[in-house]
Design an enzyme around this catalytic site. Structure first.
Site, PDB file in Angstrom:
ATOM      1  N   HIS A 185      35.192  40.417  27.997  1.00 30.78           N
ATOM      2  CA  HIS A 185      36.340  39.528  28.166  1.00 30.78           C
ATOM      3  C   HIS A 185      36.137  38.534  29.491  1.00 30.78           C
ATOM      4  O   HIS A 185      35.423  38.885  30.346  1.00 30.78           O
ATOM      5  CB  HIS A 185      37.608  40.231  28.457  1.00 30.78           C
ATOM      6  CG  HIS A 185      38.989  39.578  28.292  1.00 30.78           C
ATOM      7  ND1 HIS A 185      39.290  38.401  29.219  1.00 30.78           N
ATOM      8  CD2 HIS A 185      39.670  39.462  27.301  1.00 30.78           C
ATOM      9  CE1 HIS A 185      40.435  38.141  28.861  1.00 30.78           C
ATOM     10  NE2 HIS A 185      40.759  38.571  27.740  1.00 30.78           N
TER      11      HIS A 185
ATOM     12  N   GLN B  95      41.617  47.651  27.074  1.00 29.95           N
ATOM     13  CA  GLN B  95      41.933  47.791  25.523  1.00 29.95           C
ATOM     14  C   GLN B  95      41.644  49.414  25.508  1.00 29.95           C
ATOM     15  O   GLN B  95      41.980  49.934  24.518  1.00 29.95           O
ATOM     16  CB  GLN B  95      40.798  47.243  24.656  1.00 29.95           C
ATOM     17  CG  GLN B  95      41.064  45.572  24.801  1.00 29.95           C
ATOM     18  CD  GLN B  95      42.355  45.122  24.165  1.00 29.95           C
ATOM     19  OE1 GLN B  95      42.829  45.937  23.606  1.00 29.95           O
ATOM     20  NE2 GLN B  95      42.744  44.014  24.477  1.00 29.95           N
TER      21      GLN B  95
ATOM     22  N   CYS C  83      39.085  34.921  24.127  1.00 21.14           N
ATOM     23  CA  CYS C  83      38.565  34.969  25.850  1.00 21.14           C
ATOM     24  C   CYS C  83      37.302  35.796  25.746  1.00 21.14           C
ATOM     25  O   CYS C  83      37.011  36.401  26.487  1.00 21.14           O
ATOM     26  CB  CYS C  83      39.566  35.589  26.464  1.00 21.14           C
ATOM     27  SG  CYS C  83      40.929  34.813  26.688  1.00 21.14           S
TER      28      CYS C  83
ATOM     29  N   LYS D  43      49.680  45.455  27.486  1.00 26.83           N
ATOM     30  CA  LYS D  43      49.120  45.749  26.377  1.00 26.83           C
ATOM     31  C   LYS D  43      49.304  47.442  25.918  1.00 26.83           C
ATOM     32  O   LYS D  43      48.747  47.855  24.996  1.00 26.83           O
ATOM     33  CB  LYS D  43      47.418  45.472  26.523  1.00 26.83           C
ATOM     34  CG  LYS D  43      47.242  44.159  26.513  1.00 26.83           C
ATOM     35  CD  LYS D  43      45.699  44.104  26.580  1.00 26.83           C
ATOM     36  CE  LYS D  43      45.001  42.751  27.261  1.00 26.83           C
ATOM     37  NZ  LYS D  43      45.264  41.753  26.408  1.00 26.83           N
TER      38      LYS D  43
ATOM     39  N   ASP E 157      36.415  48.237  32.668  1.00 28.73           N
ATOM     40  CA  ASP E 157      37.604  47.462  32.181  1.00 28.73           C
ATOM     41  C   ASP E 157      38.296  48.103  31.122  1.00 28.73           C
ATOM     42  O   ASP E 157      37.558  48.244  30.124  1.00 28.73           O
ATOM     43  CB  ASP E 157      37.161  46.001  31.477  1.00 28.73           C
ATOM     44  CG  ASP E 157      38.136  44.939  31.052  1.00 28.73           C
ATOM     45  OD1 ASP E 157      39.181  45.623  30.765  1.00 28.73           O
ATOM     46  OD2 ASP E 157      37.733  44.046  30.626  1.00 28.73           O
TER      47      ASP E 157
HETATM   48  C1  LIG Z   1      39.082  43.627  27.182  1.00 31.27           C
HETATM   49  C2  LIG Z   1      39.898  43.079  27.867  1.00 31.27           C
HETATM   50  N1  LIG Z   1      39.766  42.608  29.259  1.00 31.27           N
HETATM   51  C3  LIG Z   1      40.596  42.098  30.090  1.00 31.27           C
HETATM   52  C4  LIG Z   1      41.810  41.477  29.516  1.00 31.27           C
HETATM   53  C5  LIG Z   1      42.728  40.681  30.391  1.00 31.27           C
HETATM   54  O1  LIG Z   1      43.912  41.311  30.367  1.00 31.27           O
HETATM   55  P1  LIG Z   1      45.033  40.593  31.096  1.00 31.27           P
HETATM   56  O2  LIG Z   1      45.220  39.318  30.496  1.00 31.27           O
HETATM   57  O3  LIG Z   1      46.247  41.391  30.884  1.00 31.27           O
HETATM   58  O4  LIG Z   1      44.506  40.285  32.727  1.00 31.27           O
HETATM   59  C6  LIG Z   1      41.975  41.676  28.319  1.00 31.27           C
HETATM   60  C7  LIG Z   1      42.875  41.005  27.494  1.00 31.27           C
HETATM   61  O5  LIG Z   1      43.078  40.493  26.284  1.00 31.27           O
HETATM   62  C8  LIG Z   1      41.028  42.311  27.429  1.00 31.27           C
HETATM   63  O6  LIG Z   1      41.103  42.534  26.231  1.00 31.27           O
END
Ligand SMILES: Cc1ncc(COP(=O)(O)O)c(C=O)c1O
Length: 411
Positions: free
Chosen positions: A127, A207, A369, A230, A204
């Site tokens: 992401h 998800q 993203c 999430k 990270d």
């Molecule tokens: C794999 C992953 N990393 C990071 C993020 C970023 O999350 P946040 O927007 O809550 O900071 C997301 C959000 O969709 C994500 O799916």
């Protein structure tokens, strides 16, 4: 696991928004939980209760409300620390979200520990949150970024990863589950491999933490980032888990109130962990809501949630495979979580999402993203349907029927 044994109807009754009708009388079919999940009543009530009954600033006050609010805030931290298997609450730092957690590591740990010519290994499926902070750092400090490639099937190429580790990276950072492909990466094995060459590892878990049991001690993760929104919690609150010795040695990220022990006109002494990294008045109601969300998920059981989502994913892949011209990117159901990103021949993903919206079905269209990942597959965009504990097999049937209707409309 069948929807009957999981008790999805009972789960759905906990989410007020799921009884909404859209476009006249079409029941909401919410298939966008990868972007943000819906909130159960217990979370809404916990936040409402804080504002009605205990609203006060925390950590500083001696009056009853301040003490109650502080206790509720710190109780939520304890619950979240236990949820991810942290050794202590000092390893659980509240941030705004996954993005801020990763930036905290990039600004504080990496700026102190990395220098010109050092290597960071990321992957092609990240992401933007786990790409751009490292790109900013790479530019500033002349750091070399390398990327573990993704196979045509949507998995990481572990042989290529092994080869990249020979570069002796200082940091390895990757997503435990892809928000586009749904791929669940072998995090434990990848962390072990990275540790063998002396790298620090950031996971990270945006998800993964919402969908299956994540245990930082079992994984041996050094840093792990995730967001409440999430996982049935509120927006504006996330966590950075960090190994205590790493956090102790890191300089503060933001300066201000609460993160200090002592201040003079010329200097300051930082506070103990975790407060050293929580400058200013935090998102108190959101932390309390996050605690309630974790309690909710634990009451249902992370293993039950994962098993039920697996049933949904398998069924969705079967149903979608019946639609001619539709292609799902990513690995088979055994290797992924509840995310189906797809293309439908001759129809733009935005048109698909708009037509599905007319049926009351909420999906997402675009690059989610993850532009480099879409470039890897030669796709400008995909349509993404994603599932969580409140979705049903019947909703997947609605999706498949609405996609057939969309196709017919486009001839
Ligand atoms: C794999 C992953 N990393 C990071 C993020 C970023 O999350 P946040 O927007 O809550 O900071 C997301 C959000 O969709 C994500 O799916």
């Amino acid at each position: 696991m069948s929807s009957h044994s999981f008790g999805v109807e009972r789960v759905r009754a906990d989410f007020p928004i799921l009884s909404r009708a859209l476009q006249g009388n079409k029941p909401l079919v919410y298939l966008d939980s990868t972007a943000t999940a819906q909130k159960p009543l217990s979370v809404i009530r916990a936040m409402d209760d804080y504002y009605r009954n205990t609203n006060a600033n925390i950590h500083r006050g001696v009056h009853t409300l301040a003490e109650e609010a502080t206790a509720d805030y710190e109780r939520a931290r304890e619950r979240i620390a236990a949820f991810i298997g942290a050794r202590s609450t000092s390893e659980v730092i509240f941030t705004r979200n996954t993005t801020e957690s990763i930036n905290l590591v990039a600004y504080s740990w990496a700026r102190k520990n990395l220098s010109s010519g050092d290597v960071i290994i990321l992957t092609e499926m990240e992401h933007h949150s786990n790409l751009v902070p490292w790109q900013i750092l790479a530019e500033e400090k002349n750091i070399r970024l390398e990327f573990t490639p993704v196979t045509d099937e949507g998995e990481l190429n572990l042989q290529a990863y092994q080869n990249l580790l020979e570069l002796r990276p200082k940091l390895v950072a990757f997503t435990q589950m892809s928000n586009v492909l749904g791929t669940i990466n072998p995090a434990e094995e990848m962390i072990r491999m990275a540790h063998e060459v002396g790298a620090v590892v950031l996971i990270d878990a945006a998800q993964s933490a919402p969908h299956f049991k994540v245990d930082v001690q079992k994984l041996k993760a050094d840093f792990l980032a995730f967001s409440a929104h999430k996982m049935c919690g509120p927006t504006g609150i996330g966590v950075l888990y960090g190994r205590r010795d790493l956090l102790e040695a890191m300089p503060p990220f933001l300066g201000g109130g609460d993160m200090i022990k002592k201040v003079t006109l010329r200097g300051f002494t930082p506070n103990e962990l975790p407060h050293k990294f929580e400058a200013g008045t935090p998102a108190i109601a959101e932390v309390i809501g996050f605690g309630a969300a974790v309690e909710y998920l634990e009451q249902i059981g992370m293993d039950q949630i994962a098993a039920y989502e697996h049933t949904l994913t398998r069924y969705a892949l079967d149903r979608l495979s019946e639609i001619s011209g539709l292609k799902v990117i990513g690995p088979p159901a055994e290797k992924k979580g509840g995310v189906c990103s797809f293309t439908l021949e001759g129809i733009h993903p935005h048109d698909i999402a708009q037509l599905l919206d007319r049926e009351g079905i909420a999906v997402r269209a675009g690059h989610h993203c993850a532009m480099p990942l879409h470039q890897r597959y030669g796709l400008p965009a995909t349509t993404r349907a994603s599932f969580y504990l409140y979705n049903t097999l019947e909703e997947i049937d609605f999706l498949a029927e609405a996609l057939e209707k969309t196709k017919a409309l486009f001839g």
